[in-house]
Design a protein around this motif. Structure first.
Motif, mmCIF file in Angstrom:
data_model
loop_
_atom_site.group_PDB
_atom_site.id
_atom_site.type_symbol
_atom_site.label_atom_id
_atom_site.label_comp_id
_atom_site.label_asym_id
_atom_site.label_seq_id
_atom_site.Cartn_x
_atom_site.Cartn_y
_atom_site.Cartn_z
ATOM 1 N N VAL A 95 0.839 -1.207 0.000
ATOM 2 C CA VAL A 95 0.000 0.000 0.000
ATOM 3 C C VAL A 95 0.870 1.252 0.000
ATOM 4 C CG1 VAL A 95 -1.685 1.331 1.332
ATOM 5 C CG2 VAL A 95 -1.943 -1.155 1.123
ATOM 6 N N LEU A 96 1.961 1.231 0.793
ATOM 7 C CA LEU A 96 2.871 2.376 0.862
ATOM 8 C C LEU A 96 3.433 2.706 -0.515
ATOM 9 C CD1 LEU A 96 4.579 4.436 2.486
ATOM 10 C CD2 LEU A 96 6.279 2.621 2.789
ATOM 11 N N LEU A 97 3.841 1.697 -1.261
ATOM 12 C CA LEU A 97 4.417 1.925 -2.584
ATOM 13 C C LEU A 97 3.400 2.517 -3.553
ATOM 14 C CD1 LEU A 97 6.597 -1.290 -2.988
ATOM 15 C CD2 LEU A 97 7.410 1.049 -2.707
ATOM 16 N N ILE A 98 2.161 2.077 -3.469
ATOM 17 C CA ILE A 98 1.120 2.615 -4.354
ATOM 18 C C ILE A 98 0.831 4.077 -4.009
ATOM 19 C CG2 ILE A 98 -1.307 2.424 -5.012
ATOM 20 C CD1 ILE A 98 -1.027 -0.613 -4.655
ATOM 21 N N VAL A 99 0.803 4.391 -2.714
ATOM 22 C CA VAL A 99 0.599 5.783 -2.293
ATOM 23 C C VAL A 99 1.759 6.649 -2.775
ATOM 24 C CG1 VAL A 99 0.481 7.327 -0.293
ATOM 25 C CG2 VAL A 99 -0.807 5.187 -0.293
ATOM 26 N N LEU A 100 2.988 6.145 -2.603
ATOM 27 C CA LEU A 100 4.163 6.891 -3.043
ATOM 28 C C LEU A 100 4.195 7.054 -4.564
ATOM 29 C CD1 LEU A 100 6.874 5.325 -0.702
ATOM 30 C CD2 LEU A 100 5.938 7.629 -0.574
ATOM 31 N N ALA A 101 3.587 6.100 -5.265
ATOM 32 C CA ALA A 101 3.529 6.191 -6.729
ATOM 33 C C ALA A 101 2.728 7.415 -7.158
ATOM 34 C CB ALA A 101 2.904 4.924 -7.306
ATOM 35 N N ILE B 34 12.846 5.326 1.388
ATOM 36 C CA ILE B 34 11.512 4.840 1.750
ATOM 37 C C ILE B 34 10.777 4.334 0.512
ATOM 38 C CG2 ILE B 34 9.277 5.520 2.716
ATOM 39 C CD1 ILE B 34 10.772 7.546 4.447
ATOM 40 N N ASP B 35 11.078 4.927 -0.646
ATOM 41 C CA ASP B 35 10.505 4.462 -1.911
ATOM 42 C C ASP B 35 11.230 3.228 -2.428
ATOM 43 O OD1 ASP B 35 9.398 6.971 -1.518
ATOM 44 O OD2 ASP B 35 9.432 7.490 -3.633
ATOM 45 N N SER B 36 12.551 3.350 -2.564
ATOM 46 C CA SER B 36 13.307 2.361 -3.327
ATOM 47 C C SER B 36 13.539 1.041 -2.591
ATOM 48 C CB SER B 36 14.658 2.953 -3.753
ATOM 49 O OG SER B 36 15.435 3.304 -2.632
ATOM 50 N N VAL B 37 13.823 1.089 -1.290
ATOM 51 C CA VAL B 37 14.118 -0.149 -0.572
ATOM 52 C C VAL B 37 12.911 -1.093 -0.538
ATOM 53 C CG1 VAL B 37 14.737 -1.142 1.668
ATOM 54 C CG2 VAL B 37 16.025 0.804 0.769
ATOM 55 N N PRO B 38 11.699 -0.626 -0.152
ATOM 56 C CA PRO B 38 10.551 -1.538 -0.226
ATOM 57 C C PRO B 38 10.282 -2.044 -1.645
ATOM 58 C CG PRO B 38 10.018 0.359 1.132
ATOM 59 C CD PRO B 38 11.321 0.658 0.457
ATOM 60 N N VAL C 52 3.762 1.256 -8.599
ATOM 61 C CA VAL C 52 2.439 0.621 -8.582
ATOM 62 C C VAL C 52 2.567 -0.881 -8.855
ATOM 63 C CG1 VAL C 52 0.229 0.430 -9.795
ATOM 64 C CG2 VAL C 52 1.131 2.678 -9.206
ATOM 65 N N PHE C 53 3.387 -1.224 -9.850
ATOM 66 C CA PHE C 53 3.562 -2.635 -10.214
ATOM 67 C C PHE C 53 4.109 -3.448 -9.040
ATOM 68 C CE2 PHE C 53 6.554 -5.938 -11.688
ATOM 69 C CZ PHE C 53 5.633 -6.820 -12.234
#
Length: 304
Positions: free
Chosen positions: A138-144, A206-210, A259-260
């Motif tokens: 969910v965090l990655l989609i929000v950051l997207a 926070i974006d790239s590591v997850p 997102v992917f």
């Protein structure tokens, strides 16, 4: 996947050797880095990263090597976003081009240490807490969506915070990190800029590591791919500095990747996406957005 102490030692010695060579070259050739030299250095860094992936292939097989390359591409692509922030920070602290190399070198050195903490902590959370997979997804989609439609002001916020909380001299003192101004010892704008680079890198992590952990939770694969991508960031900055503005659609490609991998994490317990497919999707998104950036000309503002 079991990683031996020898493999970690080989990686550590290789990174230290490359950093030593880079620092030695910088001291032998101080000043502004030409685009030609930066392109050559960028090619060398990428070549070393690719060769390390071949070594991983022979040590652990094709699936692990594919995970390494996918994580490397993600980190490298996300790093391009950092370059825009570097331009902002160098402008805010009035760092001339001949000193930018030093700021980026020490920024990269610090990132090597902090990324280790991020990768180990993130992997441990995924291993020990089941719902963290969904949280990261969910965090990655929000950051997207933030990447695609937000206005990133992290660099300026970080610079403002440093200037409020630390004594920073009003002007540079050559390439020194500390100086004495009006009888008071304080950091120079160059050191303040290095601090800002370090702090903004933590934010970008926070974006790239997850995103990389969505490909594999193996610490060795994620950390080595991250470090090799970061090591080439300094030369990449000088290689494409002048053409960064032309990559105006790049942020949508990065958002698509986030997102992917976010969706990949959310459905991982129900459907497994092959790492080869993941690598193809990531490369495809980057290729489309880079091509669009280079081929589609911006509309000229109409004159009333």
């Amino acid at each position: 996947m079991n990683v031996s102490v020898t493999e970690w030692a080989v990686f550590g010695v290789l990174v230290l050797f490359l950093l030593f060579i880079d620092l030695y070259h910088a001291r032998r050739h101080p000043g502004k880095i030409s685009v030609k030299s930066a392109l050559v250095q960028t090619g060398i860094w990428i070549g070393v990263a690719l060769l390390f992936g071949v070594w991983v292939l022979f040590q652990h097989g094709s699936d692990v090597a594919a995970s390494y390359y996918a994580a490397y591409v993600i980190e490298k692509a996300m790093s391009v976003d950092n370059l825009f922030v570097f331009i902002l920070l160098f402008s805010m602290f009035s760092i001339p081009e001949e000193y930018q190399h030093k700021a980026l070198f020490y920024g990269v050195f610090g990132a090597i240490v902090f990324r280790a903490i991020f990768v180990v902590a993130g992997s441990a959370l995924l291993e020990s807490i089941n719902f963290m997979m969904y949280f990261f997804g969910v965090l990655l989609i929000v950051l997207a969506f933030k990447t695609a439609f937000g206005h990133d002001k992290e660099g300026s916020k970080t610079a403002d915070w440093i200037c409020r909380h630390f004594k920073v001299s009003p002007e540079l003192d050559g390439n020194k990190f500390f100086t004495v101004h009006n009888g008071v010892r304080m950091m120079t704008p160059l050191f303040a800029c290095v601090m800002a680079i370090e702090l903004t890198d933590l934010i970008f992590a926070i974006d790239s590591v997850p995103a990389c952990l969505a490909i594999t939770s193996n610490v060795f694969v994620v950390y080595t791919s991250n470090i090799f991508a970061i090591l080439g960031l300094r030369s990449l900055y000088f290689a494409i500095h002048g053409s960064l503005e032309s990559l105006r659609y790049m942020k949508y490609g990065l958002a698509g990747i986030l997102v992917f991998v976010g969706v990949k994490m959310l459905i991982s317990n129900f459907y497994h996406i092959n790492v080869g497919v993941s690598l193809a999707v990531i490369l495809g998104l980057l290729a489309v957005t880079i091509a669009a950036s280079l081929l589609i000309k911006p509309k000229k503002a109409s004159v009333a």
